[in-house]
Write a protein that holds these residues in place. Structure first.
Motif, mmCIF file in Angstrom:
data_model
loop_
_atom_site.group_PDB
_atom_site.id
_atom_site.type_symbol
_atom_site.label_atom_id
_atom_site.label_comp_id
_atom_site.label_asym_id
_atom_site.label_seq_id
_atom_site.Cartn_x
_atom_site.Cartn_y
_atom_site.Cartn_z
ATOM 1 N N ILE A 107 -6.164 -5.060 -11.096
ATOM 2 C CA ILE A 107 -6.166 -4.615 -9.705
ATOM 3 C C ILE A 107 -5.130 -3.503 -9.582
ATOM 4 C CG2 ILE A 107 -5.764 -5.225 -7.294
ATOM 5 C CD1 ILE A 107 -6.358 -8.140 -8.039
ATOM 6 N N TYR A 108 -5.564 -2.364 -9.065
ATOM 7 C CA TYR A 108 -4.666 -1.245 -8.803
ATOM 8 C C TYR A 108 -4.499 -1.109 -7.298
ATOM 9 C CZ TYR A 108 -5.299 0.410 -13.610
ATOM 10 O OH TYR A 108 -5.309 0.522 -14.976
ATOM 11 N N LEU A 109 -3.426 -0.456 -6.898
ATOM 12 C CA LEU A 109 -3.258 -0.130 -5.484
ATOM 13 C C LEU A 109 -2.332 1.053 -5.346
ATOM 14 C CD1 LEU A 109 -0.331 -1.137 -3.977
ATOM 15 C CD2 LEU A 109 -1.229 -3.290 -4.821
ATOM 16 N N GLY A 110 -2.503 1.732 -4.240
ATOM 17 C CA GLY A 110 -1.601 2.803 -3.856
ATOM 18 C C GLY A 110 -1.029 2.464 -2.498
ATOM 19 N N THR A 111 0.214 2.858 -2.275
ATOM 20 C CA THR A 111 0.842 2.635 -0.981
ATOM 21 C C THR A 111 1.743 3.819 -0.669
ATOM 22 O OG1 THR A 111 1.982 1.002 0.394
ATOM 23 C CG2 THR A 111 2.791 1.267 -1.864
ATOM 24 N N MET A 112 2.284 3.827 0.507
ATOM 25 C CA MET A 112 3.099 4.959 0.945
ATOM 26 C C MET A 112 4.575 4.663 0.772
ATOM 27 S SD MET A 112 0.912 5.920 4.300
ATOM 28 C CE MET A 112 -0.617 5.009 4.259
ATOM 29 N N ASN A 113 5.359 5.718 0.645
ATOM 30 C CA ASN A 113 6.800 5.576 0.432
ATOM 31 C C ASN A 113 7.471 4.706 1.495
ATOM 32 O OD1 ASN A 113 7.123 7.137 -1.936
ATOM 33 N ND2 ASN A 113 7.050 9.014 -0.729
ATOM 34 N N GLN A 114 7.055 4.850 2.744
ATOM 35 C CA GLN A 114 7.732 4.141 3.831
ATOM 36 C C GLN A 114 7.454 2.630 3.844
ATOM 37 O OE1 GLN A 114 5.327 6.510 4.267
ATOM 38 N NE2 GLN A 114 4.311 6.337 6.242
ATOM 39 N N PHE A 115 6.502 2.156 3.076
ATOM 40 C CA PHE A 115 6.167 0.731 3.069
ATOM 41 C C PHE A 115 7.006 -0.013 2.040
ATOM 42 C CE2 PHE A 115 1.600 1.827 4.590
ATOM 43 C CZ PHE A 115 2.063 1.990 5.882
ATOM 44 N N LYS A 116 8.314 -0.027 2.247
ATOM 45 C CA LYS A 116 9.253 -0.639 1.298
ATOM 46 C C LYS A 116 9.044 -2.148 1.171
ATOM 47 C CE LYS A 116 11.392 3.238 0.503
ATOM 48 N NZ LYS A 116 10.984 4.037 -0.618
ATOM 49 N N ALA A 117 8.826 -2.815 2.290
ATOM 50 C CA ALA A 117 8.615 -4.271 2.239
ATOM 51 C C ALA A 117 7.353 -4.598 1.440
ATOM 52 C CB ALA A 117 8.526 -4.854 3.648
ATOM 53 N N ALA A 118 6.311 -3.804 1.610
ATOM 54 C CA ALA A 118 5.070 -4.028 0.860
ATOM 55 C C ALA A 118 5.312 -3.827 -0.634
ATOM 56 C CB ALA A 118 3.980 -3.087 1.354
ATOM 57 N N GLN A 119 6.074 -2.806 -0.983
ATOM 58 C CA GLN A 119 6.367 -2.550 -2.391
ATOM 59 C C GLN A 119 7.114 -3.728 -3.010
ATOM 60 O OE1 GLN A 119 8.203 1.364 -2.731
ATOM 61 N NE2 GLN A 119 6.828 2.111 -1.128
ATOM 62 N N THR A 120 8.083 -4.252 -2.299
ATOM 63 C CA THR A 120 8.823 -5.428 -2.775
ATOM 64 C C THR A 120 7.890 -6.618 -2.927
ATOM 65 O OG1 THR A 120 10.847 -4.631 -1.727
ATOM 66 C CG2 THR A 120 10.735 -6.993 -2.228
#
Length: 158
Positions: free
Chosen positions: A106-119
């Protein structure tokens, strides 16, 4: 009562309202500009309903039976966090479905401002990768700048 259900067209207005609410939380644009290109609808799409109202969603797009791309993972602000566990529930729903359908990554892309999602993704076994490590046929949102992959085969071995 809160539950995850398979998306039906009746949920679309609730999803649109939720997306508008989420958009105002951020100064930067979080949804790409509308283009003439028809957006790809997820192959499988789920919504979280709380007392019958849409409070979250997640989808997965399968690319040539090679891998899945996590799409449209979102929750209304008041339903985020460990105390609700809805992000984890949505992610587990996607992982189960992809494993059942013999999708190994599973791959995903997210935006820089979504820090909580990245964590959150890191805590749930996703590994951050560079954009040039994405498969050539990855469905990229032009606003995404941070990318992750989860190898589901490793789950079966561990």
């Amino acid at each position: 009562m809160t539950k995850v259900v398979v998306y039906e067209s009746v949920h679309q207005n609730g999803i649109d309202e939720m997306m508008n609410e989420i958009a105002v939380e951020f100064e930067e644009q979080i949804f790409p500009k509308i283009t003439v290109e028809t957006p790809r609808v997820p192959d499988k799409y789920w919504v979280v309903l709380h007392n019958g109202k849409v409070v979250g969603a997640v989808g997965v797009v399968v690319v040539q039976n090679e891998f899945g791309v996590l799409k449209k993972m979102m929750l209304k602000k008041e339903f985020r966090g460990k105390e609700f566990g809805l992000s984890k529930l949505l992610l587990e729903t996607v992982i189960e479905w992809t494993k059942e359908n013999q999708i190994s990554k599973i791959y995903l892309g997210t935006m820089n401002q979504f820090k909580a999602a990245q964590t959150f993704y890191k805590k749930n076994g996703f590994r951050e990768i560079l954009e040039n490590e994405l498969p050539l046929n990855f469905l990229k949102n032009p606003l995404d700048k941070v990318f992750f992959v989860k190898d589901l085969n490793k789950l079966l071995i561990e």
